[in-house]
Enzyme design. Structure first.
Site, mmCIF file in Angstrom:
data_model
loop_
_atom_site.group_PDB
_atom_site.id
_atom_site.type_symbol
_atom_site.label_atom_id
_atom_site.label_comp_id
_atom_site.label_asym_id
_atom_site.label_seq_id
_atom_site.Cartn_x
_atom_site.Cartn_y
_atom_site.Cartn_z
ATOM 1 N N LYS A 279 -38.196 79.089 41.542
ATOM 2 C CA LYS A 279 -37.270 79.015 40.403
ATOM 3 C C LYS A 279 -37.006 80.421 39.874
ATOM 4 O O LYS A 279 -37.928 81.150 39.527
ATOM 5 C CB LYS A 279 -37.869 78.134 39.296
ATOM 6 C CG LYS A 279 -37.049 78.118 37.997
ATOM 7 C CD LYS A 279 -37.689 77.220 36.917
ATOM 8 C CE LYS A 279 -36.950 77.348 35.581
ATOM 9 N NZ LYS A 279 -37.582 76.538 34.508
ATOM 10 N N ASP A 284 -34.095 81.978 30.131
ATOM 11 C CA ASP A 284 -33.892 80.581 29.749
ATOM 12 C C ASP A 284 -33.833 80.445 28.239
ATOM 13 O O ASP A 284 -34.861 80.410 27.568
ATOM 14 C CB ASP A 284 -35.025 79.719 30.325
ATOM 15 C CG ASP A 284 -34.847 78.241 29.978
ATOM 16 O OD1 ASP A 284 -33.738 77.858 29.544
ATOM 17 O OD2 ASP A 284 -35.821 77.476 30.161
ATOM 18 N N LYS A 291 -33.640 76.713 22.623
ATOM 19 C CA LYS A 291 -35.057 76.840 22.283
ATOM 20 C C LYS A 291 -35.208 77.452 20.898
ATOM 21 O O LYS A 291 -34.329 78.165 20.425
ATOM 22 C CB LYS A 291 -35.743 77.761 23.304
ATOM 23 C CG LYS A 291 -35.931 77.146 24.664
ATOM 24 C CD LYS A 291 -36.674 78.100 25.590
ATOM 25 C CE LYS A 291 -36.854 77.482 26.963
ATOM 26 N NZ LYS A 291 -37.718 76.289 26.966
ATOM 27 N N ASP A 302 -39.078 83.235 33.322
ATOM 28 C CA ASP A 302 -38.701 81.971 33.947
ATOM 29 C C ASP A 302 -38.226 82.154 35.396
ATOM 30 O O ASP A 302 -37.786 81.204 36.037
ATOM 31 C CB ASP A 302 -37.630 81.276 33.086
ATOM 32 C CG ASP A 302 -37.722 79.766 33.131
ATOM 33 O OD1 ASP A 302 -38.762 79.246 33.585
ATOM 34 O OD2 ASP A 302 -36.752 79.102 32.717
ATOM 35 N N ASP A 361 -32.125 72.224 28.549
ATOM 36 C CA ASP A 361 -33.324 73.045 28.703
ATOM 37 C C ASP A 361 -34.183 72.578 29.886
ATOM 38 O O ASP A 361 -35.132 73.256 30.274
ATOM 39 C CB ASP A 361 -34.137 73.012 27.395
ATOM 40 C CG ASP A 361 -35.135 74.153 27.299
ATOM 41 O OD1 ASP A 361 -35.056 75.078 28.131
ATOM 42 O OD2 ASP A 361 -35.981 74.111 26.391
ATOM 43 N N GLU A 363 -33.434 72.774 32.881
ATOM 44 C CA GLU A 363 -32.525 73.356 33.863
ATOM 45 C C GLU A 363 -33.210 73.659 35.198
ATOM 46 O O GLU A 363 -32.570 73.686 36.244
ATOM 47 C CB GLU A 363 -31.907 74.650 33.302
ATOM 48 C CG GLU A 363 -32.745 75.931 33.451
ATOM 49 C CD GLU A 363 -34.058 75.909 32.682
ATOM 50 O OE1 GLU A 363 -34.162 75.117 31.738
ATOM 51 O OE2 GLU A 363 -34.965 76.682 33.028
ATOM 52 N N ARG A 365 -35.362 72.004 37.088
ATOM 53 C CA ARG A 365 -35.346 70.938 38.100
ATOM 54 C C ARG A 365 -33.970 70.781 38.725
ATOM 55 O O ARG A 365 -33.858 70.380 39.886
ATOM 56 C CB ARG A 365 -35.873 69.642 37.485
ATOM 57 C CG ARG A 365 -35.074 69.114 36.337
ATOM 58 C CD ARG A 365 -35.882 68.132 35.472
ATOM 59 N NE ARG A 365 -36.874 68.811 34.650
ATOM 60 C CZ ARG A 365 -37.721 68.190 33.828
ATOM 61 N NH1 ARG A 365 -37.720 66.881 33.745
ATOM 62 N NH2 ARG A 365 -38.572 68.878 33.113
HETATM 63 N N1 BES Z 1 -38.752 77.401 31.440
HETATM 64 C C1 BES Z 1 -39.112 76.276 30.675
HETATM 65 C C2 BES Z 1 -40.590 75.931 30.759
HETATM 66 C C3 BES Z 1 -41.572 76.933 30.232
HETATM 67 C C4 BES Z 1 -42.207 76.725 29.032
HETATM 68 C C5 BES Z 1 -41.925 78.039 30.965
HETATM 69 C C6 BES Z 1 -43.143 77.613 28.573
HETATM 70 C C7 BES Z 1 -42.853 78.945 30.502
HETATM 71 C C8 BES Z 1 -43.471 78.733 29.312
HETATM 72 C C9 BES Z 1 -38.334 75.069 31.147
HETATM 73 O O1 BES Z 1 -37.065 75.327 31.622
HETATM 74 C C10 BES Z 1 -38.203 74.148 29.996
HETATM 75 O O2 BES Z 1 -37.529 74.500 29.075
HETATM 76 N N2 BES Z 1 -38.849 72.998 30.068
HETATM 77 C C11 BES Z 1 -38.790 72.035 29.045
HETATM 78 C C12 BES Z 1 -38.552 70.704 29.701
HETATM 79 C C13 BES Z 1 -38.127 69.617 28.745
HETATM 80 C C14 BES Z 1 -36.773 69.917 28.155
HETATM 81 C C15 BES Z 1 -38.081 68.318 29.514
HETATM 82 C C16 BES Z 1 -40.112 72.039 28.277
HETATM 83 O O3 BES Z 1 -41.168 72.224 28.885
HETATM 84 O O4 BES Z 1 -40.068 71.896 27.064
HETATM 85 ZN ZN ZN Z 2 -36.748 77.151 32.373
HETATM 86 MN MN MN Z 3 -35.643 75.350 30.090
#
Ligand code: BES
Ligand code: ZN
Ligand code: MN
Length: 515
Positions: A279, A284, A291, A302, A361, A363, A365
């Site tokens: 990825k 992000d 966020k 990310d 968010d 994104e 997957r």
């Molecule tokens: N890049 C983030 C996940 C992340 C969180 C990476 C903390 C590093 C540290 C990912 O794209 C994300 O935002 N995931 C969300 C998923 C949710 C919207 C289903 C999350 O973990 O909140």
């Molecule tokens: Zn992300």
């Molecule tokens: Mn995200």
């Protein structure tokens, strides 16, 4: 820092600092440490006798060669060429393995870096003496520990002090073992430099490390190492139907790039490849599902999966492993804008399968889904994706202990678990039962990109699984591993850790040997 191997006695090594070691419980040092002790007139024995050094792991003691114990060898009396001796503790012999070799080298390199007068160091190969470890393996870990501990992130300041440690000479006494030491050192160096490259990519600020810049750096590395490389721009991605990836990229002014690196060694270039997908979200923001601001800066990490894949391919190319390996890094920025994709949108990915967007968010997957659909064309023997996918993985496993492993193939899962334990980049398996599909069922599309909190980790992997037809697949959620807010251990500094490179190289080596 330059690394080299030299044959001889550590007492004669011409460096600002020499490093020897001691196991816990040893009162009379032997081998190289014994020779240095003699040259110091029993200085090491005295430290031990006075109770100031016990050989405990991760402890050090610094000794200075007096004028009488320095200088050229004359008569039968041994002398030291170096002005300083660093003694590093190896801990208990029954707890000593290759991780402890790496750790001892890291502790020594860190201690050396703190001494302003030390520009050059020389070390014995920890573990290759009385402990009886294979010389090549031990030399590899010494090189790796030294490079990992000496890493300094690039600085953006007007005045920058130079790196003060410029070289480390690994001294091997036995002429017969010299070739092994050299081979091990080269391997450790290739892997260590690749981990540092991954760290550099992750540490880089997101305004500079755009998808285009990532692609440029990956391609210039590929040219240096002799990997094949190709990059798809958005028009090319459009042509193959990557509607998910392009939806994520839509709000960004920086064009997405899909990087493809290939190691195709002579004699294996036509074989089915091992494929890594990382990825590569260069930043992000969460997009329209924005966020919260507090820690958003950390989302420059990310692209940690992509960095690990690029680093791993560098090492694999450098080592010229007899196994075809392909690395794919979809590099995309996730931004909010009038042109961004929205929650509620329904988008079509490369396989034709549709997804309802619940959160912009989620994104990662989506981007992985298209990259994983794309790699089916290579007829892989196995595909491993690495992604900073969820915050929840850190809640489940804590930070900087183990990454999450999700797989529908037991053989691949076992290979990964073994490679993880051996490389020291550990994993922990999560379930992939059918029931985890339920939360990602959509009313209008074939799947939706986000579910509730319950079982969210397994459901995120289930989403990705939809797009992995035709090969054994495993997904590693590394969101809890890539960026550290303080130093984790002597090998792993604050900031980017480079997690994943060593694990992937280890896995590729296992495929190279066993297939
Ligand atoms: N890049 C983030 C996940 C992340 C969180 C990476 C903390 C590093 C540290 C990912 O794209 C994300 O935002 N995931 C969300 C998923 C949710 C919207 C289903 C999350 O973990 O909140
Ligand atoms: Zn992300
Ligand atoms: Mn995200």
């Amino acid at each position: 820092m330059e690394l080299r191997v030299q044959q001889g006695n550590i007492t004669e090594a011409d460096a600002d600092l020499i490093v020897v070691n001691l196991f816990a419980g040893v009162t009379t040092p032997g081998g190289a440490t014994g020779a240095v002790d003699q040259a110091l007139g029993g200085g090491i024995s005295q430290l031990i006798a006075q109770g100031d050094f016990s050989g405990k792991a991760e402890t050090t003691a610094l000794l200075y060669a007096s004028l009488s114990s320095r200088g050229a060898l004359n008569t039968s009396q041994s002398r030291l060429a170096a002005p300083r001796v660093l003694l590093v503790g190896l801990g208990r012999p029954d707890r000593f393995g290759i991780a402890q070799i790496r750790r001892a080298a890291a502790v020594a390199a860190q201690a050396a870096a703190k001494l302003d007068g030390v520009k050059t160091m020389a070390t014995i190969i920890h573990g290759a003496g009385i402990a009886g470890h294979d010389t090549a393996v031990a030399a590899q870990e010494v090189a790796l520990g030294t490079l990992l501990a000496s890493y300094r992130p690039k600085q953006y300041r007007r005045n920058n002090p130079d790196d003060q440690l410029t070289s480390c000479t690994v001294v091997e006494f036995s002429a017969e073992k010299l070739a092994d030491a050299q081979r091990g050192l080269s391997r450790g160096e290739a892997i260590g430099r690749a981990v540092c490259r991954a760290r550099d990519l992750v540490n880089e600020p997101p305004n500079l490390l755009t998808p285009l810049e990532m692609a440029a750096r990956a391609q210039s590395m590929a040219a240096d190492v002799g990997l094949k490389s190709a990059v798809l721009n958005e028009a090319a991605m459009q042509e193959v139907g990557m509607g998910f990836l392009l939806a994520v990229s839509r709000g960004s002014a920086n064009e997405a790039q899909l990087v493809i690196l290939e190691h195709a060694p002579a004699g294996h270039a036509e074989e089915a490849p091992l494929v890594f997908v990382g990825k590569g979200i260069t930043f992000d923001t969460g997009g329209i599902s924005l966020k919260r601001p507090a820690d958003m800066w950390a989302m420059k990490d990310d692209m940690g999966g992509a960095a690990a894949v690029i680093g791993a391919l560098e090492a694999i190319g450098q080592l010229d492993l007899p196994q075809r390996v392909i690395g794919v890094a979809p590099c995309v920025e996730n931004m909010p804008d009038g042109t961004s994709y929205r929650p509620g949108d329904i988008v079509t990915g490369m396989t034709g399968k549709t997804a309802e967007i619940i959160s912009t968010d989620a994104e990662g997957r989506l981007v992985l889904a298209d990259a994983l659909a794309y790699v089916a064309r290579f007829n892989p023997i196995a595909v491993v994706d690495l992604a900073t996918l969820t915050g929840a993985i850190g809640t489940a496993l804590g930070l900087h202990v183990r990454a999450g492993l999700f797989s529908n193939d037991t053989a691949l899962q076992e290979k990964l678990m073994t490679a993880a334990d051996h490389s020291g980049e550990r994993l922990w398996p999560f379930p992939m039962d059918e029931e985890y599909e339920k939360p990602i069922q959509s009313d209008m599309a074939e799947v939706k990109n986000s579910s509730g909190r319950a079982g969210g980790l397994s459901s995120s992997a289930k989403f990705i699984e939809h797009f992995t037809e035709g090969y054994p697949w495993a997904h590693l959620d590394i969101a809890n591993m890539v960026l550290a807010d303080s130093r984790i251990n002597p090998e792993t500094p604050k900031g980017a850790t480079g997690y994943g490179v060593r694990l992937l190289v280890e896995l590729a080596e296992r495929y190279a040997v066993h297939s």
